[in-house]
Design an enzyme around this catalytic site. Structure first.
Site, PDB file in Angstrom:
ATOM      1  N   HIS A 290      44.445  57.108  56.078  1.00  0.00           N
ATOM      2  CA  HIS A 290      45.599  56.155  55.798  1.00  0.00           C
ATOM      3  C   HIS A 290      44.918  54.878  55.085  1.00  0.00           C
ATOM      4  O   HIS A 290      45.575  53.717  55.119  1.00  0.00           O
ATOM      5  CB  HIS A 290      46.630  55.792  56.943  1.00  0.00           C
TER       6      HIS A 290
ATOM      7  N   CYS B 245      44.623  36.953  43.935  1.00  0.00           N
ATOM      8  CA  CYS B 245      43.111  37.301  43.251  1.00  0.00           C
ATOM      9  C   CYS B 245      42.446  36.036  42.564  1.00  0.00           C
ATOM     10  O   CYS B 245      43.285  35.295  41.985  1.00  0.00           O
ATOM     11  CB  CYS B 245      43.190  38.414  42.264  1.00  0.00           C
TER      12      CYS B 245
ATOM     13  N   CYS C 211      42.342  36.593  38.729  1.00  0.00           N
ATOM     14  CA  CYS C 211      43.515  36.684  37.678  1.00  0.00           C
ATOM     15  C   CYS C 211      44.844  36.172  38.297  1.00  0.00           C
ATOM     16  O   CYS C 211      45.626  36.128  37.668  1.00  0.00           O
ATOM     17  CB  CYS C 211      43.593  38.183  37.279  1.00  0.00           C
TER      18      CYS C 211
HETATM   19 ZN   LIG Z   1      42.908  40.238  39.607  1.00  0.00          ZN
END
Ligand SMILES: [Zn+2]
Length: 265
Positions: free
Chosen positions: A130, A163, A166
């Site tokens: 998992h 992130c 980005c």
């Molecule tokens: Zn990213």
């Protein structure tokens, strides 16, 4: 077909049987679930009463669909669980399985847990079907980063982790409801199961596919199944030994008995 017929509240006879079967096994594999980590303070989020069902249904809030459209709902739900996972330490059951592997009595641990406690206890061959919480992946640019990079921000704030490259939403590398299991890990786990002549089920109710089918596979191929779990499971009916007790109490005693068996042999 059970070799142990005497009933003992301390499970002394059963534990001795488990030790003998482990010593006799050509290729023994353990399958673990939430029950092996509850003694470490990690609640079984599938169980009503764990506190994680009070306001929302985990099957909905911890689904890939919810994650995609309302990531904040997922992270708000998972934050208390993540705090417990991060604070958890391996318990005697994890340590016992690591000792059995080191002693040559166990070849691999297949786990449904995402907490990484088997590795921290010293187990080396661990298949996390998992996923795990050590890394997260950006849902936009697919960058993979260690969870620790943003964990403090995530736990300390009420924000969704993003992130740094980005700005996309970071998803922990755990399998959410409705999501495919990691194919490579699953194939490796299946390969162990197909080789196994003994499967030790430890702390799993065996109600989540595909791990739940692994004991049946071993049984159908003539292998032996041992169950150590607080409650009964579907495979109990054909298991060689069944112990309904806390894995953290039972497994260290199995290790002790294994040492004695080895000493006598
Ligand atoms: Zn990213």
């Amino acid at each position: 077909m059970g070799v142990c017929i005497e009933v003992d509240v301390n499970y002394a006879d059963e534990i001795e049987c488990v030790a003998i079967l482990l010593r006799e096994a050509r290729y023994a594999v353990a399958l673990t679930g939430a029950g092996i980590s509850t003694p470490s303070g990690i609640p079984d989020f599938r169980s009503p009463g764990s506190g994680l069902w009070e306001r929302v249904n985990p099957m909905i809030v911890a689904s890939i669909q919810t994650f995609r459209i309302r990531p904040k709902a997922f992270f708000d739900w998972v934050r208390p669980l993540a705090e417990k996972v991060m604070a958890a330490e391996p318990n005697p059951a994890h340590l016992a399985l690591a000792e059995l592997e080191a002693a040559g009595c166990l070849q691999a641990v297949i786990t449904q847990n995402i907490d990484g406690l088997h590795q921290r206890a010293g187990s080396r061959e661990v298949l996390e079907v998992h996923g795990h919480v050590r890394e997260a992946t950006c849902t936009r640019c697919h960058a993979v980063v260690p969870t620790g990079d943003f964990l403090d921000d995530f736990l300390g704030s009420k924000e969704v982790p993003h992130c740094v490259a980005c700005g996309g939403v970071m998803k922990p590398n755990v399998v959410l409801f409705g999501e495919q299991l990691p194919v490579g890990v699953l194939n490796a786990a299946q390969a162990h199961v197909l080789r196994a002549d003994l499967l030790l089920v430890a702390g799993s109710h065996l109600d989540v596919m595909p791990a739940s089918q692994m004991p049946l596979l071993v049984h159908e191929r003539g292998g032996r199944v041992i169950v150590v779990n607080m409650t009964d499971t579907y495979i109990d009916a054909v298991a060689e030994v069944v112990i309904h007790a806390d894995v953290a109490d039972v497994l260290p005693r199995v290790v002790q008995a294994c040492v004695q068996v080895r000493g006598e042999g």
